[in-house]
Design a protein around this motif. Structure first.
Motif, PDB file in Angstrom:
ATOM      1  N   ARG A 191       0.844  -1.191   0.000  1.00 25.87           N
ATOM      2  CA  ARG A 191       0.000   0.000   0.000  1.00 25.87           C
ATOM      3  C   ARG A 191       0.882   1.244   0.000  1.00 25.87           C
ATOM      4  NH1 ARG A 191      -3.272  -3.198   3.552  1.00 25.87           N
ATOM      5  NH2 ARG A 191      -5.392  -3.439   2.737  1.00 25.87           N
ATOM      6  N   SER A 192       0.372   2.314  -0.588  1.00 31.58           N
ATOM      7  CA  SER A 192       1.101   3.580  -0.568  1.00 31.58           C
ATOM      8  C   SER A 192       0.112   4.723  -0.723  1.00 31.58           C
ATOM      9  CB  SER A 192       2.142   3.628  -1.692  1.00 31.58           C
ATOM     10  OG  SER A 192       1.530   3.895  -2.934  1.00 31.58           O
ATOM     11  N   ARG A 193       0.607   5.933  -0.523  1.00 27.20           N
ATOM     12  CA  ARG A 193      -0.241   7.112  -0.683  1.00 27.20           C
ATOM     13  C   ARG A 193      -0.691   7.294  -2.123  1.00 27.20           C
ATOM     14  NH1 ARG A 193       3.156  11.583   2.906  1.00 27.20           N
ATOM     15  NH2 ARG A 193       2.892  10.554   4.944  1.00 27.20           N
ATOM     16  N   SER A 224      -1.655   4.826  -4.085  1.00 29.05           N
ATOM     17  CA  SER A 224      -2.415   3.646  -4.509  1.00 29.05           C
ATOM     18  C   SER A 224      -3.612   4.009  -5.384  1.00 29.05           C
ATOM     19  CB  SER A 224      -2.884   2.850  -3.289  1.00 29.05           C
ATOM     20  OG  SER A 224      -1.787   2.234  -2.649  1.00 29.05           O
TER      21      SER A 224
END
Length: 362
Positions: free
Chosen positions: A119-121, A123
């Motif tokens: 997950r990442s900012r 996504s």
């Protein structure tokens, strides 16, 4: 009529992604497909191994984050001129620009995921682009699950799995090369681990496990990277400096794996670790962490290998001691036989055929 397939990668340096690309383009049926290989920069050890029947194109723009705009422009111009039937982005850092360029020119684009997707900012932004690709190809069920769950991409028919392959014949042949190393002389229990010396490989857990192992155990790390000095210092702090050897990058790691009593993969995350399959093909029992990306994709616990809880050095030490214990010889033999049968499913021929089925149904 032949389909025109173009594969895109940053280069052909020695690496897991590049090796799979080399296997695939050489293994595809040339009577069905005209194959092009597009590289940001035509360089690397695999360059000379690509079949002469494959057209290799060079964008002459070495990959870097700062160079992405130049690569994107050159990619667009290449597609404008060549317009393949299917464009396959083989490197995760080239996926987004591949989707943008292909969609602008109405070219079918297949995207490959070689490893676990965290997950990442970004996504949501990544989801916007990835849902516009024609196929999303993950190297394992675990990687596919990370694409679906962490990028919030619906699990549809275009989200598929094609597992990596290994060249069993080549591995076994290269493993026969002689090794002249004094520390391999004598009756020692040899533990081998291969990979870049980076944080995600979590070699620390094996170094900490060394404190709990009998004195006849010898650990060989094959690979180089930014954490080498840190890991060497950690080995010294653990009092295991004399029983741990850092061999650096080896052009032929198979001759060392062949000498192993057991192979250890200690990673925090993986896609589908082909080095485990390579060790299996050489008859070496494997111990793997339950890494992010689903270890069960490559090992069935206590059947084709052993799985230990990620980052648990005590359980790793227990697993190593299990394979070292002479009382467990029969169990070890059964695991080795099972794993050698299992690895046949990952041949280059089957790998290429799986891609051909996807190309045929596109």
């Amino acid at each position: 009529m032949k389909k025109n397939i173009c594969f895109f990668n940053k280069d052909l340096e020695i690496g897991g992604v590049e090796r799979q690309l080399y296997y695939l383009v050489n293994g595809l049926n040339k009577t069905k497909y005209d194959i092009m290989l597009l590289l940001c920069k035509k360089e690397g050890a695999f360059s000379d191994k690509i079949s002469n029947s494959i057209g290799v194109q060079d964008l002459r723009a070495s990959y870097s984050h700062s160079n992405k705009i130049i690569i994107a422009i050159k990619l667009f111009l290449f597609l404008l001129k060549n317009r393949p039937d299917i464009f396959v982005s083989f490197h995760v850092h080239l996926n987004i620009i591949s989707i943008i360029a292909c969609k602008l020119l109405s070219v079918k684009v297949f995207i490959c995921f070689p490893g676990y997707c965290p997950r990442s900012r970004l996504s949501r932004l990544r989801r916007y682009f990835y849902t516009r690709a024609d196929k999303l190809i993950s190297v394992s069920m675990g990687v596919k699950a990370s694409v679906v769950n962490n990028l919030h991409i619906p699990d549809s028919r275009k989200n598929i799995v094609i597992e990596n392959c290994v060249d069993i014949r080549e591995i076994r042949e290269r493993s026969k090369e002689d090794i002249r190393s004094p520390f391999l002389d004598g009756d020692r229990f040899i533990i081998v681990s291969v990979g870049r010396l980076s944080a995600e490989k979590n070699f620390e857990v094996l170094i900490r496990a060394s404190r709990l192992l009998p004195p006849d155990c010898l650990i060989l790390f094959i690979g180089d990277g930014e954490r080498r000095e840190y890991l060497e210092n950690l080995a010294a702090e653990c009092g295991s400096g004399n029983r741990i050897k850092f061999l650096g990058f080896q052009l032929n790691p198979y001759k060392f794996i062949k000498k192993a009593s057991v192979y250890v993969l200690s990673s925090n995350s993986e896609g589908l670790p082909t080095v485990v399959l390579e060790a299996m093909s050489l008859g070496v029992p494997c111990i793997c962490s339950d890494y992010y990306g689903r270890t069960n994709d490559v090992i069935e616990h206590n059947v084709t290998g052993y799985i230990f809880p990620r980052d648990n050095h005590c359980e790793l030490a227990n697993a190593i001691k299990f394979f070292r214990d002479k009382k467990n010889r029969e169990k070890r033999k059964t695991i080795v036989e099972n794993s050698k049968r299992h690895v046949v499913n990952y041949s280059i021929e089957k790998y290429a055929q799986r891609y051909e089925r996807v190309f045929g149904g596109s």
